[in-house]
Structure formats: structure tokens, C-alpha cells
Motif scaffolding. Structure first.
Motif, PDB file in Angstrom:
ATOM      1  N   GLY A  47       0.754  -1.340  -0.011  1.00 26.37           N
ATOM      2  CA  GLY A  47      -0.004   0.033  -0.121  1.00 26.37           C
ATOM      3  C   GLY A  47       0.874   1.297   0.135  1.00 26.37           C
ATOM      4  N   CYS A  48       1.867   1.134  -0.948  1.00 32.10           N
ATOM      5  CA  CYS A  48       2.921   2.341  -0.857  1.00 32.10           C
ATOM      6  C   CYS A  48       2.452   3.746  -1.549  1.00 32.10           C
ATOM      7  N   SER A  49       1.291   3.647  -2.330  1.00 34.51           N
ATOM      8  CA  SER A  49       0.969   4.597  -3.211  1.00 34.51           C
ATOM      9  C   SER A  49       2.117   5.049  -4.066  1.00 34.51           C
ATOM     10  N   CYS A  50       2.637   6.118  -4.334  1.00 33.30           N
ATOM     11  CA  CYS A  50       3.772   6.312  -5.338  1.00 33.30           C
ATOM     12  C   CYS A  50       5.070   6.015  -4.738  1.00 33.30           C
ATOM     13  N   GLY A  51       5.003   5.821  -3.571  1.00 32.68           N
ATOM     14  CA  GLY A  51       6.495   5.366  -2.887  1.00 32.68           C
ATOM     15  C   GLY A  51       7.017   6.622  -2.133  1.00 32.68           C
ATOM     16  N   HIS A  52       6.540   7.522  -1.962  1.00 39.25           N
ATOM     17  CA  HIS A  52       6.887   8.731  -1.019  1.00 39.25           C
ATOM     18  C   HIS A  52       7.561   8.259   0.188  1.00 39.25           C
ATOM     19  N   ASP A  69       1.015  -1.361  -4.771  1.00 35.89           N
ATOM     20  CA  ASP A  69      -0.363  -0.831  -4.616  1.00 35.89           C
ATOM     21  C   ASP A  69      -0.998  -1.029  -5.741  1.00 35.89           C
ATOM     22  N   PRO A  70      -2.453  -0.768  -5.437  1.00 40.76           N
ATOM     23  CA  PRO A  70      -3.310  -1.289  -6.598  1.00 40.76           C
ATOM     24  C   PRO A  70      -3.473  -0.095  -7.579  1.00 40.76           C
ATOM     25  N   SER A  71      -3.081   1.026  -7.171  1.00 42.36           N
ATOM     26  CA  SER A  71      -3.382   2.253  -8.012  1.00 42.36           C
ATOM     27  C   SER A  71      -2.139   2.306  -9.029  1.00 42.36           C
ATOM     28  N   LYS A  72      -2.666   2.203 -10.364  1.00 40.64           N
ATOM     29  CA  LYS A  72      -1.886   2.112 -11.550  1.00 40.64           C
ATOM     30  C   LYS A  72      -1.197   3.494 -11.719  1.00 40.64           C
ATOM     31  N   ASP A  73      -2.266   4.503 -11.355  1.00 34.39           N
ATOM     32  CA  ASP A  73      -1.710   5.931 -11.867  1.00 34.39           C
ATOM     33  C   ASP A  73      -0.265   6.126 -10.714  1.00 34.39           C
ATOM     34  N   ALA A  74      -0.826   6.108  -9.356  1.00 31.56           N
ATOM     35  CA  ALA A  74       0.408   6.039  -8.321  1.00 31.56           C
ATOM     36  C   ALA A  74       1.639   5.358  -8.604  1.00 31.56           C
ATOM     37  N   LYS A  79       7.259   5.661 -10.292  1.00 32.99           N
ATOM     38  CA  LYS A  79       8.215   5.124 -10.990  1.00 32.99           C
ATOM     39  C   LYS A  79       8.979   6.224 -11.857  1.00 32.99           C
ATOM     40  N   GLU A  80       8.328   7.053 -12.355  1.00 32.53           N
ATOM     41  CA  GLU A  80       9.194   8.200 -13.057  1.00 32.53           C
ATOM     42  C   GLU A  80       9.833   8.954 -11.849  1.00 32.53           C
ATOM     43  N   LYS A  81       9.421   9.436 -10.588  1.00 33.02           N
ATOM     44  CA  LYS A  81       9.589  10.363  -9.938  1.00 33.02           C
ATOM     45  C   LYS A  81      10.955   9.709  -9.013  1.00 33.02           C
ATOM     46  N   TYR A  82      10.715   8.426  -8.569  1.00 29.04           N
ATOM     47  CA  TYR A  82      11.761   7.761  -7.558  1.00 29.04           C
ATOM     48  C   TYR A  82      12.296   6.670  -8.461  1.00 29.04           C
ATOM     49  N   LEU A  87       8.672  -0.633  -7.855  1.00 25.53           N
ATOM     50  CA  LEU A  87       7.151  -0.239  -7.508  1.00 25.53           C
ATOM     51  C   LEU A  87       6.472  -1.264  -8.554  1.00 25.53           C
ATOM     52  N   LYS A  88       5.553  -1.881  -8.157  1.00 26.65           N
ATOM     53  CA  LYS A  88       4.298  -2.605  -9.011  1.00 26.65           C
ATOM     54  C   LYS A  88       3.135  -2.459  -8.573  1.00 26.65           C
ATOM     55  N   VAL A  89       2.059  -2.660  -9.459  1.00 31.06           N
ATOM     56  CA  VAL A  89       0.754  -2.687  -9.114  1.00 31.06           C
ATOM     57  C   VAL A  89       0.404  -4.317  -8.487  1.00 31.06           C
ATOM     58  N   GLY A  90      -0.233  -4.110  -7.167  1.00 30.56           N
ATOM     59  CA  GLY A  90      -0.893  -5.250  -6.730  1.00 30.56           C
ATOM     60  C   GLY A  90      -1.556  -5.183  -5.350  1.00 30.56           C
ATOM     61  N   THR A  91      -1.850  -6.296  -4.968  1.00 26.09           N
ATOM     62  CA  THR A  91      -2.579  -6.149  -3.662  1.00 26.09           C
ATOM     63  C   THR A  91      -2.279  -7.022  -2.541  1.00 26.09           C
ATOM     64  N   SER A  92      -2.309  -6.609  -1.464  1.00 27.71           N
ATOM     65  CA  SER A  92      -1.736  -7.394  -0.306  1.00 27.71           C
ATOM     66  C   SER A  92      -1.786  -8.974  -0.284  1.00 27.71           C
ATOM     67  N   ASP A  93      -3.000  -9.480  -0.582  1.00 22.43           N
ATOM     68  CA  ASP A  93      -3.381 -10.950  -0.328  1.00 22.43           C
ATOM     69  C   ASP A  93      -2.441 -11.676  -1.466  1.00 22.43           C
ATOM     70  N   LYS A  94      -1.560 -11.203  -2.312  1.00 23.75           N
ATOM     71  CA  LYS A  94      -0.927 -12.133  -3.195  1.00 23.75           C
ATOM     72  C   LYS A  94       0.417 -11.176  -3.678  1.00 23.75           C
ATOM     73  N   LEU A  95       1.297 -11.509  -2.589  1.00 28.23           N
ATOM     74  CA  LEU A  95       2.473 -10.644  -2.992  1.00 28.23           C
ATOM     75  C   LEU A  95       3.560 -11.550  -4.229  1.00 28.23           C
ATOM     76  N   GLU A  96       3.831 -10.942  -4.965  1.00 28.50           N
ATOM     77  CA  GLU A  96       4.884 -11.560  -6.118  1.00 28.50           C
ATOM     78  C   GLU A  96       5.995 -11.287  -5.688  1.00 28.50           C
TER      79      GLU A  96
END
Ligand SMILES: C[S@@+](CC[C@H](N)C(=O)[O-])C[C@H]1O[C@@H](n2cnc3c(N)ncnc32)[C@H](O)[C@@H]1O
Length: 133
Positions: A47-52, A69-74, A79-82, A87-96
Motif C-alpha cells: 500500500g505504498c501509493s507512489c512510494g513517497h 499498490d493497486p493504483s496504476k497511476d500512483a 516509477k518516474e519520480k523515484y 514499484l508494482k501494481v498489486g494487492t496485499s493478498d498476493k505478493l509476487e
């Protein structure tokens, strides 16, 4: 519809849109982590959002930082900023990620958003990717 689907589909992006302007301005109790985090640690924020917050850990503790984080935009903006974060899109119940590959796992103030039926799976996943000890 499950909450995680709602977040993957739109609500994650909406949360990010509503909050992105102030994410870096909110004072966080980073000092608190001092007793747990050692330089060079491999850290995951769920649940890192954009990784701030991960950016702080990367800079001040020289950690290798990963976030989901599930937010593709974040994730895209992070990825651009930091560029040093992973970072990758995903949810807590299935950590790849592989078993026992992180020294420290942070729930980024996201447990209240996890579907009740995925709470135990979420804890199991965090435990699975966390190194012993
Ligand atoms: C309150 S925000 C906190 C963001 C950031 N960690 C912080 O402290 O500023 C919660 C975050 O959890 C994410 N989230 C929602 N459901 C999630 C789930 N099932 N797994 C992982 N993250 C989730 C949201 O997209 C959002 O970015």
C-alpha cells in the motif's frame, strides 16, 4: 464486488488523485523506524501509493525498497519520480515475491482497506516474504 477489485479498477487511482499534492508534506514518524531498520535492508511497503515513504527509507537508510499498490497511476508516477524504487501494481493478498526475501515489511496504512476475507491471507503473505528473525 470485492474491495480489492474496486481499488484495482478505480478507487486506488482516485485516492492517489485526491491526495498526491500533499503526500510529501505530511510529517511522518520516520524516527520511530530507526530501532528496526538497518542500512542496506531490503524493505517492502504494502500500500505504498507512489512510494513517497519508501523514498525516505532509500535515501536515509540506504535500503533497497520495493512497494506494491493497486493504483496504476500512483505506481506509474512513482516509477518516474523515484527511479531507485521498485514499484508494482498489486494487492496485499498476493505478493509476487519469493519466500523470505525481505528484512522488513510495512503495511502502509492500508489494512483498513483490505477485504475482511483477505485479511488472514494478507498476514500470511507478509509473513511468507519476511525473512526469519
Ligand atoms: C491511506 S493510503 C496510504 C498510502 C501511503 N502508504 C501513505 O501512508 O501515505 C492506503 C493505500 O493503500 C492502498 N490499498 C488499498 N487496498 C489495498 C490492498 N488490498 N493491498 C494493498 N494496498 C491497498 C491504496 O491504493 C492506498 O494507496
Amino acid at each position: 464486488m470485492e474491495q480489492k477489485e474496486v481499488f484495482l479498477k478505480s478507487e486506488g487511482d482516485k485516492w492517489f488523485e485526491r491526495n498526491k499534492e500533499c503526500l510529501n508534506g505530511v510529517p511522518k514518524p520516520y524516527e520511530f523506524y530507526k530501532i528496526y531498520i538497518k542500512p542496506g535492508f531490503k524493505i517492502l511497503e504494502i500500500g505504498c501509493s507512489c512510494g513517497h515513504d519508501l523514498d525516505y527509507f532509500q535515501q536515509y537508510y540506504n535500503c533497497k525498497c520495493y512497494g506494491i499498490d493497486p493504483s496504476k497511476d500512483a505506481v506509474e508516477e512513482g516509477k518516474e519520480k523515484y527511479t531507485n524504487l521498485n514499484l508494482k501494481v498489486g494487492t496485499s493478498d498476493k505478493l509476487e515475491f519469493e519466500d523470505e526475501c525481505f528484512d522488513f515489511v510495512i503495511f502502509g496504512f492500508c489494512l483498513y482497506l483490505v477485504d475482511r476475507k483477505f485479511l488472514l491471507k494478507t498476514i500470511c503473505e507478509a509473513d511468507r516474504v519476511l525473512k526469519n528473525g
